[in-house]
Design an enzyme around this catalytic site. Structure first.
Site, PDB file in Angstrom:
ATOM      1  N   GLU A  69      51.476 -25.608 -56.578  1.00  0.00           N
ATOM      2  CA  GLU A  69      50.622 -26.715 -56.136  1.00  0.00           C
ATOM      3  C   GLU A  69      49.411 -26.880 -57.050  1.00  0.00           C
ATOM      4  O   GLU A  69      48.751 -25.909 -57.415  1.00  0.00           O
ATOM      5  CB  GLU A  69      50.119 -26.497 -54.712  1.00  0.00           C
ATOM      6  CG  GLU A  69      49.192 -27.636 -54.256  1.00  0.00           C
ATOM      7  CD  GLU A  69      48.510 -27.406 -52.919  1.00  0.00           C
ATOM      8  OE1 GLU A  69      47.743 -28.303 -52.505  1.00  0.00           O
ATOM      9  OE2 GLU A  69      48.738 -26.358 -52.292  1.00  0.00           O
ATOM     10  N   ASP A 134      36.566 -13.973 -56.038  1.00  0.00           N
ATOM     11  CA  ASP A 134      35.474 -14.897 -56.355  1.00  0.00           C
ATOM     12  C   ASP A 134      34.148 -14.192 -56.082  1.00  0.00           C
ATOM     13  O   ASP A 134      33.925 -13.689 -54.976  1.00  0.00           O
ATOM     14  CB  ASP A 134      35.597 -16.167 -55.498  1.00  0.00           C
ATOM     15  CG  ASP A 134      34.496 -17.183 -55.781  1.00  0.00           C
ATOM     16  OD1 ASP A 134      33.765 -17.028 -56.779  1.00  0.00           O
ATOM     17  OD2 ASP A 134      34.360 -18.136 -54.995  1.00  0.00           O
ATOM     18  N   ILE A 135      33.290 -14.151 -57.095  1.00  0.00           N
ATOM     19  CA  ILE A 135      31.951 -13.577 -56.942  1.00  0.00           C
ATOM     20  C   ILE A 135      30.948 -14.672 -57.271  1.00  0.00           C
ATOM     21  O   ILE A 135      31.001 -15.252 -58.362  1.00  0.00           O
ATOM     22  CB  ILE A 135      31.746 -12.367 -57.860  1.00  0.00           C
ATOM     23  CG1 ILE A 135      32.809 -11.311 -57.582  1.00  0.00           C
ATOM     24  CG2 ILE A 135      30.338 -11.783 -57.671  1.00  0.00           C
ATOM     25  CD1 ILE A 135      32.832 -10.195 -58.596  1.00  0.00           C
ATOM     26  N   ASP A 136      30.077 -14.971 -56.329  1.00  0.00           N
ATOM     27  CA  ASP A 136      29.117 -16.070 -56.487  1.00  0.00           C
ATOM     28  C   ASP A 136      27.699 -15.540 -56.330  1.00  0.00           C
ATOM     29  O   ASP A 136      27.409 -14.755 -55.429  1.00  0.00           O
ATOM     30  CB  ASP A 136      29.395 -17.144 -55.427  1.00  0.00           C
ATOM     31  CG  ASP A 136      28.680 -18.449 -55.737  1.00  0.00           C
ATOM     32  OD1 ASP A 136      27.438 -18.467 -55.658  1.00  0.00           O
ATOM     33  OD2 ASP A 136      29.358 -19.439 -56.041  1.00  0.00           O
ATOM     34  N   CYS A 146      14.780 -13.277 -59.766  1.00  0.00           N
ATOM     35  CA  CYS A 146      14.563 -14.197 -60.896  1.00  0.00           C
ATOM     36  C   CYS A 146      14.909 -15.638 -60.539  1.00  0.00           C
ATOM     37  O   CYS A 146      14.266 -16.580 -61.010  1.00  0.00           O
ATOM     38  CB  CYS A 146      15.381 -13.754 -62.107  1.00  0.00           C
ATOM     39  SG  CYS A 146      17.137 -13.484 -61.735  1.00  0.00           S
ATOM     40  N   CYS A 153      20.487 -17.455 -64.356  1.00  0.00           N
ATOM     41  CA  CYS A 153      19.945 -17.110 -65.666  1.00  0.00           C
ATOM     42  C   CYS A 153      20.644 -15.852 -66.171  1.00  0.00           C
ATOM     43  O   CYS A 153      21.504 -15.276 -65.498  1.00  0.00           O
ATOM     44  CB  CYS A 153      18.434 -16.897 -65.583  1.00  0.00           C
ATOM     45  SG  CYS A 153      17.958 -15.388 -64.700  1.00  0.00           S
ATOM     46  N   SER A 185      32.888 -19.325 -63.756  1.00  0.00           N
ATOM     47  CA  SER A 185      33.075 -20.465 -62.854  1.00  0.00           C
ATOM     48  C   SER A 185      32.418 -21.748 -63.352  1.00  0.00           C
ATOM     49  O   SER A 185      32.647 -22.820 -62.793  1.00  0.00           O
ATOM     50  CB  SER A 185      32.521 -20.139 -61.467  1.00  0.00           C
ATOM     51  OG  SER A 185      31.105 -20.073 -61.494  1.00  0.00           O
ATOM     52  N   GLY A 189      28.931 -18.053 -61.104  1.00  0.00           N
ATOM     53  CA  GLY A 189      29.854 -17.040 -60.611  1.00  0.00           C
ATOM     54  C   GLY A 189      30.991 -16.757 -61.558  1.00  0.00           C
ATOM     55  O   GLY A 189      31.027 -17.239 -62.693  1.00  0.00           O
ATOM     56  N   ILE A 190      31.929 -15.959 -61.075  1.00  0.00           N
ATOM     57  CA  ILE A 190      33.093 -15.598 -61.879  1.00  0.00           C
ATOM     58  C   ILE A 190      34.303 -15.426 -60.970  1.00  0.00           C
ATOM     59  O   ILE A 190      34.164 -15.049 -59.798  1.00  0.00           O
ATOM     60  CB  ILE A 190      32.821 -14.293 -62.674  1.00  0.00           C
ATOM     61  CG1 ILE A 190      33.803 -14.146 -63.842  1.00  0.00           C
ATOM     62  CG2 ILE A 190      32.838 -13.064 -61.773  1.00  0.00           C
ATOM     63  CD1 ILE A 190      33.367 -13.111 -64.861  1.00  0.00           C
ATOM     64  N   LEU A 349      43.247 -22.288 -52.686  1.00  0.00           N
ATOM     65  CA  LEU A 349      43.165 -23.017 -53.953  1.00  0.00           C
ATOM     66  C   LEU A 349      41.933 -22.562 -54.725  1.00  0.00           C
ATOM     67  O   LEU A 349      40.868 -22.341 -54.146  1.00  0.00           O
ATOM     68  CB  LEU A 349      43.085 -24.522 -53.695  1.00  0.00           C
ATOM     69  CG  LEU A 349      44.346 -25.147 -53.091  1.00  0.00           C
ATOM     70  CD1 LEU A 349      43.996 -26.364 -52.255  1.00  0.00           C
ATOM     71  CD2 LEU A 349      45.323 -25.527 -54.190  1.00  0.00           C
ATOM     72  N   LEU A 350      42.077 -22.419 -56.044  1.00  0.00           N
ATOM     73  CA  LEU A 350      40.956 -21.998 -56.883  1.00  0.00           C
ATOM     74  C   LEU A 350      40.929 -22.840 -58.149  1.00  0.00           C
ATOM     75  O   LEU A 350      41.972 -23.163 -58.722  1.00  0.00           O
ATOM     76  CB  LEU A 350      41.093 -20.519 -57.233  1.00  0.00           C
ATOM     77  CG  LEU A 350      39.847 -19.820 -57.796  1.00  0.00           C
ATOM     78  CD1 LEU A 350      38.700 -19.837 -56.787  1.00  0.00           C
ATOM     79  CD2 LEU A 350      40.181 -18.378 -58.183  1.00  0.00           C
TER      80      LEU A 350
END
Length: 440
Positions: A69, A134-136, A146, A153, A185, A189-190, A349-350
Site C-alpha cells: 500500500e 519512530d523517535i520524535d 535548547c 537544533c 524525518s 526526528g528519525i 503507514l510511515l
C-alpha cells in the site's frame, strides 16, 4: 482511480521528457510547497528505482511491491489510501501525475490494495511489513532546554544520536536483525526500517513483544518517575546504560544543563528514594542558586549517610537502592523515547524515504547509524537547494542531470549499498532453494 490532480496537472508535462532543461525560474523559487517545485523533484531527482528494489527485495517484480500500500497526500490535503503498483515506473508515473506533497508506505497485503473494493474483506489483510520505529524530539520537550515544540537544533540532535546507538545495537545484537535503514524525518526526528525477512513476517503480537522489550521510558507528563526496571538489570539494558553514562555527562549535564532549571531539579529530587538527601540538596541548591548541573549532580551522587544504630544490612540495602535511583535518572534522561504505537501494528503507514518534509523543505534522507552523531539536520539538503544544483548543471550543458549531480548523491548511494545487502540475501535464498530442488 479518479484524476484528483485535474487535467491541467496531468497534461502539463505529458509530452516532456525527464531530460528537458530545468526552467530557470523554478530553481530560484525555493518554495517547497509549490506544485512546480515538487513535480520537478519527482521527475528529476526522486530515486524510484532504489525505493522499488528496497521494498521489493528483488529485481523482478513480486508481491512485496505489487501488494504494497502507498498512501498519497495531495497538494490540497486530499489523502488517498490503498494505491498499489507493479513496477517502479508505474509508481513514478502516478506520483508525477498526482504530484503529492508526500506519500507514505504501508504493509504488503494478501491482495493488491487497489483491488480491495472487489475483494471479500476476509481475503484482504496485511501480511508483511517492515518493523519500524519512530523517535520524535517533541517527546523530549520535558528535558531538553535548547528548543521546544517543533524547533530543532544540533544540540537536540544529540538525543536522537543517543537513541539510535542504543536501538541499533539492541536490534542487531539482541534480535539478530541486519538490514536496518535509519531515515531522517525531515524536521525533528528519525525513523528506523528493519527489512529482514523475519522482521517483515512479525505479527502484531510479536511486534508488541519487541516494543515491550525495548521500551523503558513509560508514563505521561504528570508522572515523575518514568523508569521502573527490575534489578539486576537485563544484560542489554546494562550495555545501554554503560554507553549512555558517557553521553549523560556531555549532553545532559553540560550542553543541556538540565538540572540548573528549578523545575527539572525539583523533579530529579523527587526521584530520590532518600527523602533526607532530597531535602538537604534542596537547601544546598535553592531556587536562586547559580550552580551548574555538573555541580548539582556531583553532590547528588554522594552516597547517603545514616545515623548510628542503623544495621549494616539496612545501610547496604538503602545504599544499593540509592545507586539504582542514580542509574534510573540517567536512563530517564538519555534512553530512547519510542513512539510505541508506530511499531506495534502491521498496518501502520510511515512516510517514505526521500520525501520532502512539507514544513521544512528538507529531504528525508537515509543515514548510517554510525554517522548519525555527525549529521546536522540544519545542513540537510532542501528541495530548493537541489533544484538550484540542477539549474547549475543545466547551465553547464548537462540538461539531463539527475540526483547524481546534486547533494542528494551520497544519500542515494548509501541507499544503493543498503539495497545491495538485502538483494544479496535474496540471491542466496534463491540459490539455496534451487540447490534443494535439484537434489530431488
Amino acid at each position: 482511480m479518479p484524476d484528483l490532480a485535474g487535467p491541467a496537472l496531468s497534461q502539463l508535462f505529458a509530452d516532456e521528457e525527464d531530460t528537458k532543461p530545468l526552467p530557470a525560474d523554478l530553481a530560484s523559487l525555493g518554495d517547497h510547497n509549490s506544485p512546480m517545485v515538487m513535480l520537478t523533484y519527482y521527475r528529476r531527482l526522486f530515486p524510484f528505482k532504489q525505493l522499488f528494489l528496497w521494498l521489493n527485495q528483488d529485481h523482478l517484480p513480486s508481491k512485496n511491491f505489487s501488494n504494497r500500500e502507498f498512501a498519497l497526500t495531495l497538494q490540497n490535503d486530499v489523502y488517498i489510501r490503498y494505491n498499489s503498483f507493479t513496477t517502479a515506473d508505474e509508481l513514478k508515473k502516478e506520483i508525477v501525475r498526482l504530484n503529492p506533497s508526500r506519500f507514505e508506505i504501508g504493509p504488503v497485503y494478501t491482495q493488491k490494495p487497489k483491488d480491495r473494493k472487489m475483494l471479500n474483506k476476509a481475503n484482504f489483510k496485511p501480511q508483511l511489513r517492515e518493523l519500524v520505529f519512530d523517535i520524535d524530539m517533541t517527546d523530549y520537550d520535558a528535558i531538553r532546554t535548547c528548543c521546544q515544540d517543533k524547533a530543532m537544533c544540533k544540540k537536540c540532535w544529540k538525543f536522537i544520536s543517543m537513541a539510535v546507538k542504543v536501538l541499533d545495537r539492541a536490534l542487531r545484537d539482541d534480535f539478530g536483525f541486519q538490514h536496518l535503514l535509519w531515515v531522517y524525518s525531515g524536521r525533528r526526528g528519525i525513523h528506523c526500517w528493519v527489512s529482514d525477512p523475519e522482521a517483515l513476517a512479525l505479527t502484531d503480537d510479536q511486534r508488541r513483544a519487541v516494543v515491550n522489550y525495548l521500551e523503558v521510558i513509560k508514563g505521561g507528563a504528570k508522572i515523575d518517575k518514568k523508569v521502573n526496571v527490575a534489578r539486576p538489570l537485563h544484560p542489554s539494558l546494562t550495555a545501554a546504560l554503560e554507553s549512555l553514562k558517557r553521553d549523560f555527562g556531555s549532553v545532559i549535564l553540560k550542553e543541556q544543563d538540565c538540572f540548573s532549571r528549578n523545575e527539572q531539579w525539583e523533579t530529579v529530587l523527587r526521584l530520590l528514594p532518600e527523602k533526607e538527601v532530597a531535602t538537604r540538596l534542596a537547601k544546598e541548591f535553592p531556587q536562586d542558586s547559580k550552580a551548574t548541573s555538573s555541580e548539582r549532580w556531583k553532590a547528588l551522587r554522594q552516597p547517603p549517610s545514616f545515623p548510628q544504630g542503623v544495621s549494616d544490612k539496612v545501610i547496604q540495602s538503602r545504599t544499593e537502592k540509592y545507586g539504582h535511583a542514580i542509574e534510573d535518572i540517567i536512563l530517564q534522561y538519555t534512553y530512547p523515547r519510542i513512539d510505541v504505537e508506530v511499531s506495534k501494528h502491521l498496518n501502520h503507514l510511515l512516510k517514505s524515504p526521500f520525501c520532502i518534509h512539507p514544513s521544512t523543505g528538507r529531504v528525508c534522507v537515509p543515514l548510517l547509524a554510525t554517522e548519525v552523531e555527525k549529521f546536522d539536520p540544519e545542513t540537510c539538503p532542501t528541495v530548493g537547494q537541489l533544484l538550484g544544483e540542477l539549474e547549475e548543471a543545466s547551465r553547464k550543458g548537462d540538461n539531463g542531470a539527475g540526483w547524481e549531480s546534486t547533494s542528494l548523491r551520497p544519500f542515494v548511494e548509501l541507499m544503493d549499498r543498503h539495497v545491495e545487502g538485502i538483494l544479496k540475501v535474496t540471491r542466496a535464498v534463491k540459490k539455496e532453494k534451487e540447490s534443494y530442488s535439484m537434489e530431488f
